[in-house]
Scaffold this motif. Structure first.
Motif, PDB file in Angstrom:
ATOM      1  N   GLU A   1       8.231   7.502  -6.541  1.00 50.25           N
ATOM      2  CA  GLU A   1       8.311   6.075  -6.360  1.00 50.25           C
ATOM      3  C   GLU A   1       6.920   5.473  -6.653  1.00 50.25           C
ATOM      4  O   GLU A   1       7.121   4.308  -7.272  1.00 50.25           O
ATOM      5  CB  GLU A   1       8.780   5.782  -4.877  1.00 50.25           C
ATOM      6  N   THR A   2       5.825   6.019  -6.433  1.00 53.37           N
ATOM      7  CA  THR A   2       4.478   5.481  -6.700  1.00 53.37           C
ATOM      8  C   THR A   2       4.617   5.313  -8.156  1.00 53.37           C
ATOM      9  O   THR A   2       3.780   4.150  -8.535  1.00 53.37           O
ATOM     10  CB  THR A   2       3.499   6.294  -6.071  1.00 53.37           C
TER      11      THR A   2
ATOM     12  N   LEU B   1       0.923  -1.211   0.088  1.00 55.08           N
ATOM     13  CA  LEU B   1       0.018  -0.115  -0.083  1.00 55.08           C
ATOM     14  C   LEU B   1       0.975   1.201  -0.107  1.00 55.08           C
ATOM     15  O   LEU B   1       0.542   2.225  -0.724  1.00 55.08           O
ATOM     16  CB  LEU B   1      -0.841  -0.050   1.347  1.00 55.08           C
ATOM     17  N   GLN B   2       1.709   1.212   0.603  1.00 50.29           N
ATOM     18  CA  GLN B   2       2.765   2.286   0.842  1.00 50.29           C
ATOM     19  C   GLN B   2       3.479   2.621  -0.474  1.00 50.29           C
ATOM     20  O   GLN B   2       3.584   3.408  -0.985  1.00 50.29           O
ATOM     21  CB  GLN B   2       3.747   2.254   1.891  1.00 50.29           C
ATOM     22  N   HIS B   3       4.016   1.548  -0.981  1.00 55.78           N
ATOM     23  CA  HIS B   3       4.465   1.543  -2.259  1.00 55.78           C
ATOM     24  C   HIS B   3       3.745   2.076  -3.524  1.00 55.78           C
ATOM     25  O   HIS B   3       4.074   2.904  -4.474  1.00 55.78           O
ATOM     26  CB  HIS B   3       5.203   0.254  -2.998  1.00 55.78           C
ATOM     27  N   LEU B   4       2.325   1.605  -3.273  1.00 58.12           N
ATOM     28  CA  LEU B   4       1.505   2.179  -4.341  1.00 58.12           C
ATOM     29  C   LEU B   4       0.786   3.507  -4.114  1.00 58.12           C
ATOM     30  O   LEU B   4       0.044   3.835  -4.905  1.00 58.12           O
ATOM     31  CB  LEU B   4       0.425   0.959  -4.385  1.00 58.12           C
TER      32      LEU B   4
ATOM     33  N   HIS C   1       0.559 -10.397  -8.766  1.00 60.30           N
ATOM     34  CA  HIS C   1       0.223  -9.212  -7.854  1.00 60.30           C
ATOM     35  C   HIS C   1      -1.379  -9.139  -7.889  1.00 60.30           C
ATOM     36  O   HIS C   1      -1.962  -9.677  -8.541  1.00 60.30           O
ATOM     37  CB  HIS C   1       0.682  -8.112  -8.891  1.00 60.30           C
ATOM     38  N   ASN C   2      -1.858  -8.395  -6.873  1.00 57.75           N
ATOM     39  CA  ASN C   2      -3.035  -8.304  -6.444  1.00 57.75           C
ATOM     40  C   ASN C   2      -3.730  -7.176  -7.461  1.00 57.75           C
ATOM     41  O   ASN C   2      -3.646  -6.024  -7.222  1.00 57.75           O
ATOM     42  CB  ASN C   2      -3.374  -7.822  -5.018  1.00 57.75           C
ATOM     43  N   PRO C   3      -4.605  -7.593  -8.178  1.00 53.62           N
ATOM     44  CA  PRO C   3      -5.469  -6.614  -9.253  1.00 53.62           C
ATOM     45  C   PRO C   3      -6.125  -5.839  -8.543  1.00 53.62           C
ATOM     46  O   PRO C   3      -6.378  -4.511  -9.080  1.00 53.62           O
ATOM     47  CB  PRO C   3      -6.346  -7.705 -10.169  1.00 53.62           C
TER      48      PRO C   3
ATOM     49  N   ASP D   1       6.086  -1.329 -11.804  1.00 52.54           N
ATOM     50  CA  ASP D   1       6.659  -2.453 -11.233  1.00 52.54           C
ATOM     51  C   ASP D   1       5.918  -3.456 -10.807  1.00 52.54           C
ATOM     52  O   ASP D   1       5.992  -4.739 -11.212  1.00 52.54           O
ATOM     53  CB  ASP D   1       7.611  -2.292 -10.390  1.00 52.54           C
ATOM     54  N   TYR D   2       4.968  -3.229 -10.296  1.00 56.46           N
ATOM     55  CA  TYR D   2       4.084  -4.110  -9.640  1.00 56.46           C
ATOM     56  C   TYR D   2       3.061  -4.720 -10.771  1.00 56.46           C
ATOM     57  O   TYR D   2       2.769  -5.926 -10.664  1.00 56.46           O
ATOM     58  CB  TYR D   2       2.914  -3.342  -8.539  1.00 56.46           C
ATOM     59  N   GLU D   3       2.463  -4.094 -11.601  1.00 54.91           N
ATOM     60  CA  GLU D   3       1.925  -4.746 -12.876  1.00 54.91           C
ATOM     61  C   GLU D   3       2.712  -5.884 -13.262  1.00 54.91           C
ATOM     62  O   GLU D   3       2.051  -6.620 -13.922  1.00 54.91           O
ATOM     63  CB  GLU D   3       1.571  -3.541 -13.815  1.00 54.91           C
TER      64      GLU D   3
END
Length: 542
Positions: free
Chosen positions: A205-206, A72-75, A219-221, A212-214
């Motif tokens: 960073e977000t 959550l913080q990264h996103l 990964h959680n959609p 990156d997360y994609e």
């Protein structure tokens, strides 16, 4: 390339003191973003549904919640779940991980807790060491664990040799592994080696991490979709504010007619946005941006244009803070002085009745700032090079940190605002440390660029002069001092728990310096280097 409709700056398009013109002009006044595939109403409704789904995820076991909070913080969507994150971190702090926890899990727990003001001893990493006290070789093949250890260790305070050792160890092995890693981990390691995560600009960073997360398998959609929706919804909010503050600045800049100053309204707003990006913080965001612009006018006047007598008179007028003092000033400064007083009056008048913010502290911060500018001007007028210590003591304040930090307190909860405002106005160690980091990084960038003839000697030059060393030696010494100030900032999280929200925002000012002065460039002054970042944050939706 310049954004659509804005001509790219050319070398001859500089003002009389050599500053580049604005890269943006009226862009954000006229800009109409392209319609997204969905309406804003649909996006809000969909985001609300996804937020409910995420809240259910907090019912998972402790180790899963550690990963959830980190993601959550990264996103950049942790601001939507403050209550749940607070409860999770409290639970995690009260329960240590099992003996079978991986380095990744242990370092992640350490990092999250320290960031949020919970003390965790560096001894938690001893279980990954051998009898000789050095880290086990078997963890060198775990890049995600090493990366987590590297980032976590940068939350060290003074006198923590175990974490200094961890940084050296993790960096060495990450550098060895970096050539064999695949994306997205390879990109995350590269960014961290350039700037560890606790010192990275969260909003930038977000932008990186959503991409990156994609790419990550599994990964959680739900989290990914919410992150994209929230980013785009916030971008709409920021665009409206950019339009309003650009209009405010366009009037002020044209009315005062000071052609020698830097025209940096978009850059000032972006800097404020680094500190406060969340929807509910329009007030501190706008106050910080306006203070940065007013400080810039004063700084450029004292540094590049006014005679020493005009500097003394401007200082006296600002200390008097009364329209009658305008008679002290030369004709070209009178309009600005009146607008300075009016800007503060307008902020005070527009302050919501339920926000107990005493603007007298902000006024005093500006007056102190100007007193420092006069001292710098006196040094420059006499061609005097102060000692390194005297220079840093003064210029870590004239860089504007105390004024900006007092501005930040407009975003504090009313329960702590009065205390936080008074505490910040007294310029505690954490404000001084943030100011030193901004000053040192500013001076390194300025030394690389080359200073204006009238600028007071920088901290780099003062160090060279006092210790008879080369610029390379002086800059390396300044970097060591920057590291020391980061330790002071990290320590402040535990020394001022009651004012942790204020401490976190002050630390974000130091974080912003890593963006504004990255790669020894001053992107506030040479704003063409900042254009791509600004477009990513405000112009291009995800």
């Amino acid at each position: 390339m310049a954004p659509s409709g804005i001509p790219a700056a050319t070398p001859e398009m500089t003002n009389q003191t050599g500053f580049e013109p604005s890269q943006w002009g009226d862009f954000f006044i006229e800009y109409e973003p392209k319609p997204l595939q969905r309406s804003e109403e649909w996006m809000v409704t969909r985001a609300d549904k996804l937020k409910e789904d995420v809240r259910m995820m907090f019912n998972a076991r402790s180790s899963s919640r550690i990963f959830l909070v980190d993601t959550l913080q990264h996103l950049g969507i942790d601001h939507l779940f403050q209550e749940q994150i607070h409860d999770t971190l409290r639970d995690i702090s009260e329960n240590e991980l099992t003996s079978s926890a991986t380095l990744y899990e242990e370092a992640l727990r350490f990092c999250l807790l320290r960031e949020h003001g919970h003390w965790v001893s560096a001894d938690v990493f001893d279980k990954f060491k051998g009898e000789d006290g050095t880290f086990n070789k078997d963890i060198t093949s775990e890049p995600i664990g090493l990366l987590s250890l590297y980032n976590a260790s940068h939350l060290l305070t003074h006198d923590e040799p175990k974490l200094e050792e961890a940084i050296t160890f993790a960096r060495h092995h990450l550098e060895l592994l970096s050539y064999s890693l695949k994306s997205p981990l390879a990109k995350q390691v590269k960014r961290a080696l350039h700037r560890p995560l606790p010192r990275a600009c969260k909003r930038v960073e977000t932008l990186h991490y959503i991409s990156d997360y994609e790419e990550e398998q599994g990964h959680n959609p739900i989290l990914l979709e919410l992150a994209k929706l929230d980013f785009n919804l916030l971008q709409h909010v920021h665009l409206k504010e950019l339009k309003a503050i650009t209009e405010w600045w366009k009037y002020l800049y044209g009315h005062i007619g000071l052609s020698y100053i830097r025209d940096r309204v978009v850059e000032s707003y972006t800097w404020a946005h680094v500190i406060y990006y969340e929807r509910c913080f329009e007030l501190p965001r706008i106050i910080i941006a306006k203070m940065m612009l007013l400080i810039t006018i004063l700084d450029d006047t004292f540094d590049t244009h006014a005679t020493i007598e005009e500097c003394r008179n401007l200082h006296e007028a600002v200390q008097r803070w009364d329209e009658s003092a305008v008679t002290l000033l030369p004709e070209y400064l009178k309009k600005f002085y009146i607008e300075l007083l009016r800007s503060f009056k307008n902020i005070e008048d527009e302050m919501p009745i339920d926000i107990n913010y005493d603007i007298a502290h902000l006024k005093k911060a500006i007056q102190n700032n100007v007193a420092g500018y006069l001292q710098e001007a006196e040094w420059s007028h006499k061609n005097y090079k102060p000692s390194f210590k005297a220079h840093v003591n003064l210029t870590s304040r004239t860089v504007g940190a105390p004024t900006v930090c007092v501005s930040m307190m407009a975003g504090m909860d009313d329960a702590i605002m009065k205390q936080a405002l008074k505490w910040t106005a007294d310029v505690p160690d954490v404000v001084v440390a943030a100011g030193k980091i901004v000053r040192f990084m500013n001076d390194i960038a300025a030394f690389e660029r080359g200073k204006c003839n009238r600028d007071v000697a920088s901290s780099v030059e003062c160090y060279m002069n006092e210790y008879c060393v080369t610029s390379d030696v002086a800059i390396e010494r300044v970097y060591v001092l920057i590291e020391d100030e980061w330790r002071t900032l990290n320590q402040a999280r535990f020394e001022n728990r009651a004012l942790l929200p204020a401490v976190q925002r002050i630390i974000s000012l130091a974080v912003s310096a890593s963006l504004i002065y990255d790669n020894r460039k001053d992107v506030y002054t040479s704003s063409k280097h900042f254009q791509k970042t600004i477009e990513g944050l405000f112009v291009k939706p995800i």
